[in-house]
Design an enzyme around this catalytic site. Structure first.
Site, PDB file in Angstrom:
ATOM      1  N   THR A 282       0.655  -1.060  -0.047  1.00  0.00           N
ATOM      2  CA  THR A 282      -0.200  -0.049  -0.157  1.00  0.00           C
ATOM      3  C   THR A 282       0.978   1.295   0.088  1.00  0.00           C
ATOM      4  O   THR A 282       2.016   1.175   0.231  1.00  0.00           O
ATOM      5  CB  THR A 282      -0.944   0.351   1.271  1.00  0.00           C
ATOM      6  OG1 THR A 282      -0.010   0.600   2.252  1.00  0.00           O
ATOM      7  CG2 THR A 282      -1.439  -1.337   1.546  1.00  0.00           C
ATOM      8  N   ASP A 283       0.527   2.248  -0.251  1.00  0.00           N
ATOM      9  CA  ASP A 283       1.102   3.622   0.018  1.00  0.00           C
ATOM     10  C   ASP A 283       0.972   3.883   1.509  1.00  0.00           C
ATOM     11  O   ASP A 283       0.390   3.328   2.238  1.00  0.00           O
ATOM     12  CB  ASP A 283       0.358   4.712  -0.906  1.00  0.00           C
ATOM     13  CG  ASP A 283       1.727   6.048  -0.948  1.00  0.00           C
ATOM     14  OD1 ASP A 283       2.627   5.958  -0.172  1.00  0.00           O
ATOM     15  OD2 ASP A 283       1.634   6.784  -1.880  1.00  0.00           O
TER      16      ASP A 283
END
Ligand code: BGC
Length: 755
Positions: A282-283
């Site tokens: 994920t970011d």
């Protein structure tokens, strides 16, 4: 490029090695390891906490120590220094359950201690060999400092210069973006991730982050699938095809789904359709955003994300804390956890970490590999390739080293701003300001006068909002303007160093007014009013609206943020040691109201064939023409290139065949130089309307003065393919227009027919 000692042949070997490394994955080893791991340990591998603060250099040792010893993390990021990294790695290997080594991540976006130009600038070199070399050097330096995983390249296509992160990508074109995406991946990953300088790449931000509505960072995207697949997806796919080791999801919504939790996007398109076999992260903090953005309840967010196929959680700790419960509640299966864990372990295996967990922890490499004269020389050469000469009336540039030269502007003596956004690993105290470099270049040949001239903005708060620790001294604008005019009046020529400060582009740096900021523009107008010749050296991380400047200032050289060696590189070009050859990879509007403005647009109804005036009942504005100020692909040189008439081998393209187009390009000026010859194609009638033109190939050629080079392109039917409304990929036989020239406007065209 001549300075490169990585030849195209070597790059091809690197490409082959990446594919080979995949074949050598030893899944038996991973299977036996996983057979011994508890479910908690497997979930631990999916957890990625932030390790510290790169800017201050502090690592949160106590927090990480305990997580590592309990087997609760798969890696960490933002820890600077090989000793700190080695300490954590030792803890994992010696004290962690099963001794699994750690991924060590960092944002090495355009260099490590040796900093290269920001990616948007790099793209303007159109030089994939140079970009692969910059990525290789970044990898050598980052791995010497303990890093093994890089959050780059960022390949988000962007058609809206208000978005600050346009600075981190390769512009608006999917073809060029794809070519350069592959160059980054191969440069970082080196010999198939086997050597101790191979850095696993992470292509980001999947997907469509650059299409944020209104150019406002983190904003959502609503887009047709054919638009996605024709214009935005190609660079991500190109990176996957090149064997990128990992993918980072984006922060945005896509048609109502969150990119991080979209099963269609991750398990579907990325894994199933594109055969991506690395892992997905994920970011920063994305899982916690899902409830805020209305796509999952807080307690289900981790499960929804894992189900979509996202393997690793950056920072939130949600996987670590919630996945076991989600498994018990039947929201995820054990297989989903196993699959994610296996992909992360395979990544570690590909990096060779199980064979030698300390391969990136050899302190003796620091002295040998960091910020070396060779790296700096290459960075200086590459920086000069990225500058774009936007205009140069009466050959004002290059400057002779004589007389009195006034260097004026808030970016003239700002060494701490030269490296641009995302350059947290460099040492700005080692960099030169433009003033230093000009002094060195001029010696006693000319007299150099200097004044800061203005603040960045009149308003102190606005300036502070975007200085992020790289402040430029503030003073009284009226007084600074006055001093600048005084020295300008004493000079033969005025060079202005104006524009954006380094952090006015990058993450969280969207702007609604993309002009040169107020006080600087007023300064420029006053300097222009002195009647002396004025050269504008423009610092920026995005296209700016320069209508007044283009109308008045005789010479404009766009220098972006050129990295640690930028100041010398600018001096090289200003004083004629090097000849500019960069060309824009984004369209520069003449008015903010024209945005979005991009060259590969679809035809409109009531097209406006005459852009010189307002035409009623045509698709145009009453007050501003449709034309950009500077089109995609545009850039001047100190020399001039003349294009002959192009010709094609035949005007019939057989199915599966190819035809060739050739054109003679002559260097008709007084300097040797590089020219970037561009080829575009248009399909006038198809199943769905096609763009008025699309870049399909280009050649960057060196042409000595007085010489002519024959440039030829191969056109095959793959170049004609597109996705239709049903996402069928193919082309329609019939007439096509092929166009060739120095930029996306100045083109000669020929017709051919494809079977
Ligand atoms: C950015 C990413 C970056 C990550 C880790 C995020 O805020 O969007 O591009 O890789 O932080 O630093």
């Amino acid at each position: 490029m001549n300075h490169s000692n990585i030849t195209t042949a070597v790059l091809l070997l690197l490409y082959a090695a990446t594919a080979q490394a995949r074949d050598t994955d030893n899944n038996g080893f991973i299977d036996s390891l996983m057979a011994e791991m508890s479910i908690e340990e497997k979930i631990g591998q999916l957890n990625l906490p932030v390790g510290g603060d790169v800017v201050s250099g502090t690592a949160q040792a106590a927090v990480l120590d305990s997580l590592i010893m309990q087997g609760k993390i798969g890696g960490f990021f933002n820890v600077k220094g090989v000793d700190a990294v080695a300490r954590f790695q030792r803890l994992a290997v010696e004290k962690g359950p099963h001794g699994i080594p750690l991924l060590v991540g960092a944002d090495v976006v355009h260099g490590y201690e040796t900093v290269f130009p920001i990616p948007l600038a790099l793209s303007c070199s159109w030089d994939s060999t140079a970009i692969a070399e910059m990525a290789r050097i970044s990898a050598i330096e980052a791995t010497a400092d303990g890093v093994n995983w890089n959050y780059s390249p960022m390949v988000d296509i962007c058609r809206d210069p208000r978005w600050g992160r346009i600075a981190e990508g390769s512009g608006e074109d999917p073809y060029l973006g794809s070519v350069l995406a592959q160059a980054y991946v191969h440069g970082y990953q080196g010999d198939g991730m086997r050597s101790d300088s191979s850095l696993m790449a992470c292509v980001k931000h999947y997907a469509l982050y650059g299409a944020a509505e209104g150019g406002r960072d983190y904003n959502g995207v609503d887009m047709s699938r054919e638009c996605m697949f024709n214009y935005y997806m190609p660079p991500y796919k190109a990176a996957a095809d090149a064997g990128v080791g990992s993918v980072m999801t984006s922060f945005n919504l896509i048609n109502g789904q969150h990119a991080t939790a979209s099963e269609w996007l991750i398990n579907g398109v990325l894994r199933n359709d594109w055969d991506f076999d690395g892992f997905v992260v994920t970011d920063y903090g994305s899982i916690d955003e899902l409830p805020i953005m209305g796509v999952a309840d807080k307690e289900d967010a981790a499960a929804v994300t894992l189900r979509a196929g996202t393997d690793m959680d950056m920072v939130t700790g949600r996987y670590l804390n919630d996945l076991k419960g989600a498994l018990e509640r039947g929201l995820v299966t054990e297989k989903m956890i196993d699959d994610a864990c296996r992909r992360i372990l395979i990544a570690k295996q590909r990096l060779g970490l199980f064979d030698d967990p300390y391969k990136y922890c050899k302190p003796e490499r620091l002295a040998k590999d960091m910020y070396t004269p060779r790296h700096r020389k290459i960075a200086r050469d590459i920086a000069a390739e990225t500058f774009v000469l936007l205009k140069n009336d009466k050959h004002l540039l290059p400057l002779q080293k004589k007389g009195r030269i006034a260097l004026i502007g808030p970016l003239a003596n700002a060494a701490n701003n030269m490296s641009g956004t995302w350059s947290g690993y460099c040492k700005p105290e080692n960099h030169k300001s433009l003033l230093d470099a000009f002094r060195d270049a001029l010696g006693t040949d000319a007299e150099l006068l200097y004044a800061q001239g203005s603040n960045i903005y009149y308003d102190e708060t606005t300036q502070r909002n975007c200085d992020w620790g790289r402040s430029i001294a503030r003073g009284n604008d009226d007084e600074m303007h006055r001093q600048a005019i005084e020295i300008a009046n004493n000079a033969d020529i005025i060079i202005c160093a104006l524009g954006e400060s380094a952090e006015m582009s990058g993450e969280s740096s969207s702007r609604a007014e993309i002009t040169i900021p107020d006080t600087q523009r007023d300064l420029l107008k006053q300097l222009y009013a002195t009647g002396k010749p004025v050269i504008l050296l423009l610092f920026t991380g995005r296209p700016l609206v320069l209508d007044w400047e283009d109308n008045h200032i005789p010479a404009i050289l766009n220098v972006w943020f050129g990295g640690s060696e930028a100041a010398d590189a600018i001096a090289d070009v200003v004083f004629g040691e090097k000849v500019p050859s960069g060309k824009l990879t984004t369209t520069w509007p003449r008015s903010i109201g024209q945005i979005p403005l991009y060259y590969n647009h679809l035809p409109s109804s009531h097209p406006d064939f005459d852009s010189t005036q307002f035409n009623p009942y045509r698709s145009n504005y009453i007050d501003v023409s449709n034309e950009p100020l500077y089109p995609f692909g545009y850039g001047c040189s100190y020399t001039t290139f003349a294009y002959s008439k192009p010709y094609i081998s035949t005007d019939r393209l057989a199915k599966g065949g190819a035809i060739s187009l050739s054109i003679d390009v002559s260097n008709a000026g007084d300097y040797d130089g590089y020219e970037i010859v561009q080829l575009y194609i248009n399909d006038p009638v198809a199943r769905i309307a096609r763009p008025v033109k699309e870049l399909k190939s280009y050649k960057r050629v060196f042409i000595p003065k007085g010489e002519t080079v024959n440039v030829s392109f191969e056109i095959d039917s793959d170049m004609l393919k597109y996705y239709d409304n049903e996402l069928k990929y193919g082309y329609d036989s019939g007439e096509f227009r092929v166009m060739v020239g120095p930029d996306s406007k100045d083109l000669q065209s020929l017709i051919f027919y494809a079977e």
